[in-house]
Scaffold this active site. Structure first.
Site, short mmCIF file in Angstrom:
data_model
loop_
_atom_site.label_atom_id
_atom_site.label_comp_id
_atom_site.label_asym_id
_atom_site.label_seq_id
_atom_site.Cartn_x
_atom_site.Cartn_y
_atom_site.Cartn_z
N HIS A 269 0.83 -1.03 0.03
CA HIS A 269 -0.04 0.18 0.17
C HIS A 269 0.92 1.21 0.00
O HIS A 269 0.45 2.29 -0.56
CB HIS A 269 -1.00 -0.06 1.06
N GLU B 199 -10.88 -10.43 -4.83
CA GLU B 199 -9.41 -10.22 -4.30
C GLU B 199 -8.75 -11.70 -3.92
O GLU B 199 -7.79 -11.73 -3.78
CB GLU B 199 -9.26 -9.09 -3.44
N ASP C 92 -4.20 -7.68 -4.47
CA ASP C 92 -4.32 -8.83 -3.44
C ASP C 92 -4.85 -10.11 -4.14
O ASP C 92 -4.26 -11.21 -3.44
CB ASP C 92 -5.48 -8.51 -2.64
N CYS D 288 -9.66 -2.72 -10.64
CA CYS D 288 -8.94 -1.81 -10.12
C CYS D 288 -7.58 -1.85 -9.30
O CYS D 288 -6.99 -0.79 -8.83
CB CYS D 288 -9.90 -0.99 -9.09
#
Ligand code: PEP
Ligand code: MG
Length: 576
Positions: free
Chosen positions: A194, A436, A460, A507
């Site tokens: 992240h 994910e 993920d 995304c």
């Protein structure tokens, strides 16, 4: 002498500037005894550090950059007040005398005491001053060690500065956003952590996994960062520097050219429309979404609203944040993801035991469902924002049908609460889920039946499919979006969703990688969501693509097991 360090590029492009070394000093206070005969010297050392810090503040105040926010001066004043207060400038002296300890330790003891008092304060504003106290303490600590000022420091930062850190949390990067660094370099971290995602959202050439960078690079040393190659050149020769300056200039020209595509429709050569949306972390990011001409926001990572603060935003504050985004988008869809906390994204005050496998633990929707009260606050805020524009609700990391049912039940409860209050919302708000987890991809039918749309979170999905921690640089080289298992899952989700008429977007970071645009189009994807900075480059790729000629090759790539052959086929797919 010039040398090169290799790491993992997390955002492409070239940055040139001077190093600014970052350390988390307050965590590193040593403790040792001072003989009685040297106590006076230790007191003098402490006083000198306080005086030096005071002088640094004065210099900061005299040199406020014209672009600095108006609060900056007030911020320095608050820090000066904290420094001058006897709790920091006098009490540690008493501790040095009483405990006969070094100044750093005395300062640490006093800081711990102060911080525990802050935790007990009811008033949110005063409680927030805790961060200011910590920043002043950090500065005194650094002065005690004879090191230059800490980060963030607006005068030390600036567009020609390159931050070199051991590791940065997503919250750190977010905090540094306003300081306009030219680049971020970290010793740890993988390409889709992240932290990397946030760094990429700033569109700054950055490199992670640069082991020992802080011991190899000296303060103020000239650096060239090649984020595309994942390389840092330390103290470059004049000729190399000139070459890179030229390349940086060419990249900037390319970017300017791309801007012309801002209002061009994203359509393939054979006339198929493609939707290009943007990912955001904070409401302010909407400006970049507009600049990129994105068709909507495909992912609003709301958990970032919860970071870098001592108390969680209440319903009103969240509602205002969501409404601001929705209104700024003027009718274009905004997909708001409920908070995806846990794993590598944590917030102050959410103390949890250290887990062996946090990515497999209580995160994302699992966490939301165990804290229905906190979840309800967010759901109500999102629902209320849906009255002001087109909002879609996205649930992170679903893995089973029960989670979907429980979430939908929670949404129904939030709607009832608003009806009871007489507050308006879009009763037909669409609810979607993020794919994910491989289980969700394999059992897709379970989700297409109950949800209005899907969004594939490849960051993920790859982590869980390949069993590779996305934050662990030791296995970063194994993180492979083109792994046959990953491509199979993607193809499965896209075709499964298309077959059932369920809108599906992607995304994760793959959506913004222009080398993968044709492959994803060939697999049937028609909606992409990515960092705003990538939208125009991906649009250019869409405009150059003839779907009928990439479809076959893309499907053939699903059968390729050999990595080298995969590379060659991808090159063929992207040729011309
Ligand atoms: C993903 O996992 O791909 C995703 C978009 O979500 P995040 O990166 O926030 O986990
Ligand atoms: Mg995710």
């Amino acid at each position: 002498m010039s040398f090169t360090i290799h790491g993992t590029g997390i955002c492409g492009g070239i940055a040139i500037g001077q190093a600014l070394l970052h350390s988390h000093t307050r965590l590193e206070a040593g403790h040792y005894q001072i003989p009685q005969s040297q106590i006076e010297d230790e007191l003098a050392r402490f006083d000198a550090a306080v005086t030096k810090t005071r002088r640094e503040f004065e210099t900061l105040r005299e040199n406020i950059p014209s672009k600095a926010p108006p609060e900056f001066e007030a911020f320095i004043d608050v820090h000066m007040m904290i420094l001058n207060d006897s709790t920091l400038s006098a009490v540690p002296r008493k501790i040095i005398e009483r405990e006969r300890c070094n100044a750093e330790w005395a300062l640490k003891l006093q800081t711990d005491e102060l911080l525990s008092q802050f935790d007990a304060i009811e008033d949110a504003y005063l409680r927030e001053r805790k961060a200011d106290v910590l920043q002043v303490v950090e500065r005194i600590m650094l002065s005690l060690r004879g090191q230059p000022g800490y980060v963030p420091d607006l005068t030390a930062a600036g567009q020609s500065r390159i931050l070199v850190a051991h590791d940065l949390s997503p919250a750190d990067v977010l905090q540094f956003k306003q300081h306009q660094f030219a680049s971020f370099l970290t010793e740890l971290g993988g390409a889709t952590s992240h932290t990397a995602v946030v760094a990429r959202s700033l569109n700054l050439p950055s490199v992670a996994s640069l082991h020992h960078a802080r011991s190899l690079i000296r303060e103020d040393e000239m650096l060239i960062v090649d984020g595309t190659q994942g390389v840092v050149i330390v103290d470059p020769d004049p000729q190399v520097l000139a070459d890179y300056r030229l390349r940086r200039h060419q990249i900037e020209l390319e970017r300017q050219k791309l801007r012309r595509l801002r209002s061009t429709r994203a359509v393939t050569l054979d006339g198929v429309d493609v939707e290009l949306h943007a990912n955001i972390e904070l409401p302010d990011d909407v400006a970049e979404v507009d600049e990129a001409g994105a068709a909507g926001i495909g992912l609003f990572r709301t958990e970032f609203l919860f970071m870098n603060r001592d108390s969680l935003p209440n319903e009103e504050e969240q509602f205002e944040a969501y409404r601001a985004v929705v209104e700024a988008m003027r009718g274009r869809p905004v997909t708001i993801r409920t908070y995806d906390l846990g794993s590598d994204k944590n917030i102050d005050g959410m103390e949890r035991p250290l887990l062996q496998n946090p990515a497999l633990g209580l995160r994302a929707i699992r966490l939301c469902l165990t804290e229905p009260q906190r979840f309800q606050i967010q759901l109500r805020a999102i629902l209320r924002a849906s009255h002001h524009g087109k909002v879609r609700l996205l649930i992170p990391m679903i893995s089973g049908a029960a989670e979907v049912e429980q979430t939908l039940a929670q949404v129904a409860i939030a709607k009832q609460a608003l009806v009871a209050r007489g507050q308006q919302f879009d009763a037909g708000i669409e609810v979607g889920g993020m794919i994910e987890v491989p289980a969700a991809a394999l059992a897709l039918r379970m989700f297409t039946r109950k949800l209005d749309f899907l969004s594939i979170g490849t960051n993920d999905l790859i982590q869980y499919t390949l069993a590779i921690d996305r934050t662990d640089d030791a296995v970063a080289h194994l993180y492979d979006p083109l792994h046959p298992a990953v491509l199979h899952l993607l193809a499965l989700v896209i075709s499964g969703a298309n077959r059932t008429g369920t809108p599906v977007a992607l995304c994760g970071e793959m959506a913004g990688d222009v080398k993968l645009t044709r492959l994803l189009l060939g697999l049937g994807l028609r909606e992409f969501s990515m960092h705003p900075a990538q939208v125009l480059a991906v649009k250019q790729e869409v405009l150059r693509t003839n779907l009928s000629s990439v479809r076959l090759l893309a499907r053939r790539m699903l059968r390729v097991a050999d990595r080298e052959r995969m590379r060659v086929m991808l090159e063929r797919l992207n040729a011309d």
